[in-house]
Every structure is written in C-alpha cells, then in structure tokens.
Design a protein around this motif. Structure first.
Motif, short mmCIF file in Angstrom:
data_model
loop_
_atom_site.label_atom_id
_atom_site.label_comp_id
_atom_site.label_asym_id
_atom_site.label_seq_id
_atom_site.Cartn_x
_atom_site.Cartn_y
_atom_site.Cartn_z
N SER B 71 120.85 60.10 94.22
CA SER B 71 120.69 59.72 92.82
C SER B 71 121.20 60.80 91.88
O SER B 71 121.47 60.53 90.72
CB SER B 71 119.22 59.42 92.52
N TYR B 72 121.32 62.02 92.36
CA TYR B 72 121.76 63.12 91.49
C TYR B 72 122.18 64.28 92.38
O TYR B 72 121.54 64.55 93.40
CB TYR B 72 120.60 63.55 90.58
N ARG B 80 119.42 64.85 95.09
CA ARG B 80 118.14 64.17 94.87
C ARG B 80 118.27 62.74 95.37
O ARG B 80 119.37 62.18 95.39
CB ARG B 80 117.76 64.20 93.40
N ARG B 140 128.63 61.43 97.06
CA ARG B 140 128.69 61.09 95.64
C ARG B 140 127.43 60.33 95.24
O ARG B 140 126.79 59.69 96.08
CB ARG B 140 129.91 60.20 95.36
N VAL B 141 127.12 60.40 93.96
CA VAL B 141 125.98 59.63 93.45
C VAL B 141 126.19 58.15 93.78
O VAL B 141 127.28 57.62 93.59
CB VAL B 141 125.85 59.83 91.92
N GLY B 142 125.17 57.54 94.33
CA GLY B 142 125.27 56.12 94.70
C GLY B 142 125.50 55.92 96.18
O GLY B 142 125.38 54.81 96.67
#
Lengths: 351, 328
Positions: B71-72, B80, B140-142
């Motif tokens: 998520s981050y 995170r 990567r985020v996601g």
C-alpha cells in the motif's frame, strides 16, 4: 464553461442523497448539448448517452459519478428548534457554527448554534456535541416553524465555494460534484473527439447511503466496461503519508480486486500517453465507491476507478485542485476515445 | 489427488490476482469439461453437459486465497501492507511473503509501536524485501503477495497455505475426474474474489442462472485445545452445512447431500458455523433466488499459513458429490 464556474454551480446546489433534484435539473441543462439522449432511471440517476461511431450493437462505456451529497434531516421539532438526523456519514464535530438551508415548504436559512462556551463546564468543552444537543434555528417562532417545516425535511449545508491560493478551491459537496464536473468536462471534450464505443455518463443517486443509484443504473445500462469517478484522501495535516495522495499531482487510478487489471493498465497507459500525472491507489477490498456496486452488476462488469484527491472529506470545506479535476476529465475522455471498436477487457490466459 | 492438492496450494492467487491459479486449474480441467469460460470478473467456468433431464447445477469453489497488497513504499524501500481478505496480524509476524514477480519479503513489526501489550494492527507491520531505497525496491504500490509455506502430508493430515480453498478446488477437479454419467448440466465454477467480497460467485451465478448451487469450501472445527465449541471435527467426514453467519442452507439441497452420503455410507457431519460464510451466501440471492447449500471440508487454523485438513474428509467429499451429481 470555465472549470471554476462549473464547480461553483455544481457544489453550491443542494442535493442530498434521495433529494438530488436540483443537481439533476442543472445536469439537464449542462449535459443536453453534449449527449444524444438524456434520461433518468427509476431511482433518479441521470443517464446521458453519447453514441459511438462503431457498428451496432456497440459496446458501452459507463462513466459513473455520484451526484448526491451528505447532509442532515429534520428528526423532530422542539419548541421551534429542529432536532437533527444525519444523511450519509456526517462528522458531528463540524456542525456547530454551520449555516444551513432547511428545505421545507420553502427554503429557510438556518444556523446550528450551541450553548455559549461561557456556560459549558470545563470538562465538557473538548468533547464532541451529542446529537441530542444539536439544533437548527431558522429564526421563526414555533407556530410558523410548524407551518413551513415537517419532520423528514432535508437540510443542506449553505456554503459558497471559495478560491484558495495555488489553484485550490474549497466548499461543500466536492464529494462528489468534483467528479460530476470531471465527467461533464469529459463529455465536453468528447464532442470534439471520435469514439467507437457508446459513452454513457451517469450521475448516480444515493451513493452516500449505500451505492444504490450505481446498483440500479449499472443494471439498467448493462455496460461492457465501467469507470467510477469519486474523491480520495489528499495529503493534509494530521494524516500519515502512507494513505493519502498529494493534491495537484493528478487523479489516482485504483488497483485491487475491485478493478479489472486490463482496465487499470489501460487507464495508466492512457494517462502516460497524454502526459497526465497520476498516482496508483491500492484498494485491497471493496473500494467503498460506486465501482463496487457496478462491478458485481449482472454477470459482472470490468470496472476501474479514477479518484480526485480532496482534503477534509465530508466537511463543508472540502478542498481540491482545479487542475486535478481537469486532468480527470481529460483522462476519461482520452480513455473513452481510445477504446477500439473490437476491444473487450478479458484475461491473459483466456482460451 | 495429493499431487493436485500440492500443486494448487503452492500456486500464487490472492483475491483479484487469480491469473496463475486460474491457469493451473484450467490445465487440470481442460480435458474434463465440454466447455470452458472465463467470466468478466475472472472466475473459471468448466461446463459438463449431461445426458439430459436433469437440473442446471452450479458447483462453486473459490480459487483465490488471502494475501496482502503493497500500500505504500517508504524512502528506504520498506513496504506497508493492506489485507486482501481476512489476514490476522499475529500470523503475519515472521512470515515470508511472495509477490507475483518472484520477489520474496519478510514481515517485520514496528518496534516503537504504541502499546506493546496490544495485538499489533496490520498498519504496524511492514514487508522487508532487502531493498535500500524506494528506487531499488522491486515492488510497486498495488502489487499483491501471498504467504509462503510448503505443503506437507503426515499420516492422513494435509497441511498447506491456501488450503482455504484450494482443497475445495481439488475436490471439484477430482469430482469432474470421477463423474462418469450425469443427467445434469453442471457448471463447475472456480470463483474469483471470494475472500474479499464473494463477488466472483455472485456474478458467475447471474451469468449461469442455475437451478441450484453448491459451494465447496472449508469450515472451522471445534476439536482443538481451548477451541470455541463447534460440532465439527477433523477426520469425521465432510460437513453438510445447515447454517453459517450469512446463510441458511436450502433444506432440499442439504437433504440431497445427506441422502447421497447415506446411500454410499460415507460418514458426514452436520455443520453450524457461527462465524464466516461462503460463496453460497451470495448465490442464493442472485436473480429471483437460487436454492443453495454447502459441502464443507473441516479445516483447522483457517486463514493462517498452515491450514490443516484430513485426507479422508476430502475423499468423502468427492464421493458424496459424485454420488449426488450422478443421480437425478
């Protein structure tokens, strides 16, 4: 139309969940010249169809932004003062001091006042005010209030949009009129573009109380692909950076189970190709937006989500960057125009 | 069947990211079906057309598993996480996770967290992939990740991550293998996104419009030390659902399964599950309603990376389904 005056018109109108008529009326005027057909579904969602250039039967792209906003309702009348119930997720802490409009037999200006601080015991001053102590005062004597106001009447925030510095604007109902504005801008842009798919713009009702307008309008429209447009949390004081998105750095594109991976990729590549900045926003479960209701409509709809970062969500000072709203509009238009007549979202491993 | 179970449980496939597990299942069922379809949400439908005169039956086993999503990513390259499905922080700490691109990570816990006596929240956990900066972080985020845990068999007990619900997928696959003749038109659906929203089954059921639907999924047990009372035990046979947190099984479907088990003398248990639900909770509500029920595989440590089932229960489930589906 200038984006700022469009936003002013859209956000200053009252349009509580289930009471969206004023917004519907404005959209009738705004969308009529931009679409081939304009209709309402049975719950009141506004549906604007722009026919594509592809062969019939054409696939349909649904662009959904909810037009309802949170607000209050008259729960009771006590000696001429109006006791309150909430419509949608109201933050009770921001109610004292607010100016409102009570939509009774006629519109009445009112204020939410509190006991003066002088008479509140010290140990109670820092606590949120309980619902039982929140009242709207419309200034009329008891008998006249009864004449104009009934239990159940909606109460909207009275708030004029202001332009802050740095291209930011603030007011009520940016959740989600900012997105309605983005869809309107996209429809406008599409009048000068060619698109093979039918584009069905939908201003949904009753999102804030349960995604109801999206549920029924998605069933009605039966789209082949859908993009919901909503607001997301912008970076602001008091929020940690790991759940927010910088204001003015473009819209976000949702990723997660709620969204079809090919729709996500297409949104990203469209933004890249048109040099529209964006952030990827992870949504591990239900996105909490119209996108959720649309995705599970009928046999399932490949769905995406574009969000506009907004500060102070659900407060009467929601703040957004004008250029993020314009970028969202450009992204939606470019996405719609970029859908080839024979494109259908599928799966890599499909037979 | 053990090889299939191992292959299924060790494959990557968190909710919304089912491409790989779908490909593995497709490989298993391709030759067993008259037709294969993938729904708009990514569920795999394997259709067996019967000899006629039967019902249109939807058999649902969800193929997704719980996992986490990045998520981050901070400046130092620590990640995170957000839960994909019901992920418990206590089973996360010290776990390894695997991202779809092959990146492995270990889960760490904030040392300076607010109240060390409290069970940590997921927001106090992070994934360390050995990166030194945001730039050299290969995630990567996601991006989604699953827990890493190898399969093992010990006596009759089988243990793996994602036994919920690859064991249900294995039961459906084996049922397809053994089912010779059927009057029914059977849609074996390996559903997507059960763990997050039950949305794969809901939408697949709309498309299929079945006469009845059965979910095959895991259920809890009441047979562990200090466990909450529950009248289901590991090794006592497959469980026929009466009720769970979101549904009451349709009595005709329930008794249809009971009758099949009785006819072939397969031991079975009746299931009342107080927490949790299955795909059948949403299939029953599709269109004008679909009589729905569940055949459950008792499973210990559900939603941990070491979920345990009993091979005899699994075998019993296959036999009950083959018997039920073979008859009118």
């Amino acid at each position: 139309m200038e984006t700022i005056s469009l936003l002013r018109k859209l956000t200053e109108l009252p349009g509580l969940s289930g009471h969206e008529q004023p917004v519907r009326q404005l959209l009738q005027e705004l969308w009529s010249p931009l679409v081939d057909e304009l209709s309402e579904d049975r719950l009141g969602s506004m549906i604007g169809l722009r026919q594509g250039s592809g062969a019939v039967p054409r696939p349909r792209l649904m662009l959904a932004a909810h037009m309802d906003e949170i607000g209050l309702r008259v729960a009771g009348i006590e000696r001429g003062f109006l006791r309150l119930a909430e419509v949608g997720g109201i933050d009770r802490r921001v109610l004292p001091g607010l100016e409102v409009v009570v939509h009774g037999k006629r519109d009445l200006h009112g204020v939410i006042g509190m006991r003066p601080p002088h008479v509140i015991p010290h140990d109670q001053r820092d606590k949120p005010i309980p619902w039982a102590e929140l009242f709207v005062d419309v200034g009329l004597p008891e008998a006249e209030v009864d004449e104009w106001v009934r239990v159940g009447d909606p109460i909207s925030f009275y708030r004029q949009m202001v332009e802050l510095q740095g291209g930011l604007v603030a007011g009520k109902a940016f959740d989600n009129r900012a997105s309605v504005a983005a869809v309107t801008l996209a429809l406008h842009a599409l009048t000068r573009m060619s698109h093979a798919w039918d584009v069905v713009a939908v201003a949904t009702v009753q999102e804030e109380v349960g995604l109801y307008g999206a549920t029924t309008s998605a069933y009605h429209v039966a789209p082949d692909l859908a993009i919901a447009i909503d607001v997301t949390f912008a970076r602001q004081a008091g929020l940690s950076d790991d759940r927010v998105f910088a204001i003015g750095e473009g819209p976000t594109i949702g990723i997660g189970p709620n969204f079809h991976p090919q729709v996500v990729e297409k949104l990203k590549s469209t933004a890249d190709a048109h040099e529209i900045p964006y952030h990827v926003e992870p949504a591990p479960g239900r996105s909490g937006t119209d996108a959720w209701a649309i995705q599970v409509s009928r046999e399932g709809v490949p769905t995406g989500l574009v969000s506009i970062p907004v500060r102070y969500m659900h407060q009467p000072v929601e703040t957004a960057a004008v250029k993020d709203i314009e970028r969202a509009g450009r992204l939606l238009a470019a996405f719609a125009a970029g859908l080839a007549a024979d494109f259908r979202p599928g799966w890599e491993d499909e037979a | 069947m053990r090889e299939t179970i191992q292959r299924l449980t060790e494959t990557f496939g968190p909710s919304g990211f089912e491409e790989r597990i779908r490909a593995v299942i497709r490989d298993e069922v391709e030759d067993l079906a008259d037709e294969l379809q993938v729904t708009p949400l990514g569920s795999l439908v394997a259709i067996r057309r019967g000899s006629g005169g039967g019902q249109r039956i939807m058999m649902a086993a969800h193929m997704d598993e719980i996992g986490v999503m990045a998520s981050y990513i901070d400046e130092k390259g620590f990640i995170r996480l957000a839960p994909l499905g019901g992920v418990y922080s206590i089973t996360c700490i010290g776990s390894r996770v695997l991202f779809e691109n092959g990146t492995m990570g270990v889960i760490g816990l904030d040392e300076k967290r607010q109240d060390k006596k409290q069970i940590p929240s997921l927001s106090e956990l992070y994934i360390d992939v050995g990166a030194t900066s945001k730039e050299d972080c290969p995630v990567r985020v996601g991006d989604a990740a699953v827990f890493v845990r190898t399969f093992f068999a010990q006596g009759r007990r089988l243990v793996a991550k994602a036994m919920d619900n690859r064991i249900g997928c294995a039961v459906l696959i084996e049922t397809m293998r053994r089912l010779q003749k059927t009057p029914h038109e059977i849609h074996f659906v390996f559903t997507a996104q059960e763990e997050t929203n039950l949305s794969g089954a809901q939408t697949a059921a709309y498309g299929i419009d079945p006469d009845l639907a059965i979910a095959v999924d895991v259920t809890g047990t009441g047979d562990r030390p200090e466990s909450r009372p529950m009248a289901v035990q590991l090794g006592q046979g497959p469980a026929i659902k009466v009720q769970d947190a979101l549904m009451i099984a349709h009595p005709l479907v329930r008794e249809w399964l009971v009758a099949a088990a009785e006819r072939i003398n397969v031991p079975y248990q009746m299931e009342v599950m107080e927490g949790g639900t299955t795909d059948a909770a949403v299939t029953q509500l599709v269109r004008a309603g679909v009589p729905s029920g569940c055949l459950s595989i008792p499973c210990r440590y559900v939603h941990s990376p070491s979920e345990m089932v009993d091979e005899e229960d699994v075998e019993g489930a296959v036999r009950v389904l083959v018997e039920a589906l073979s008859t009118r």
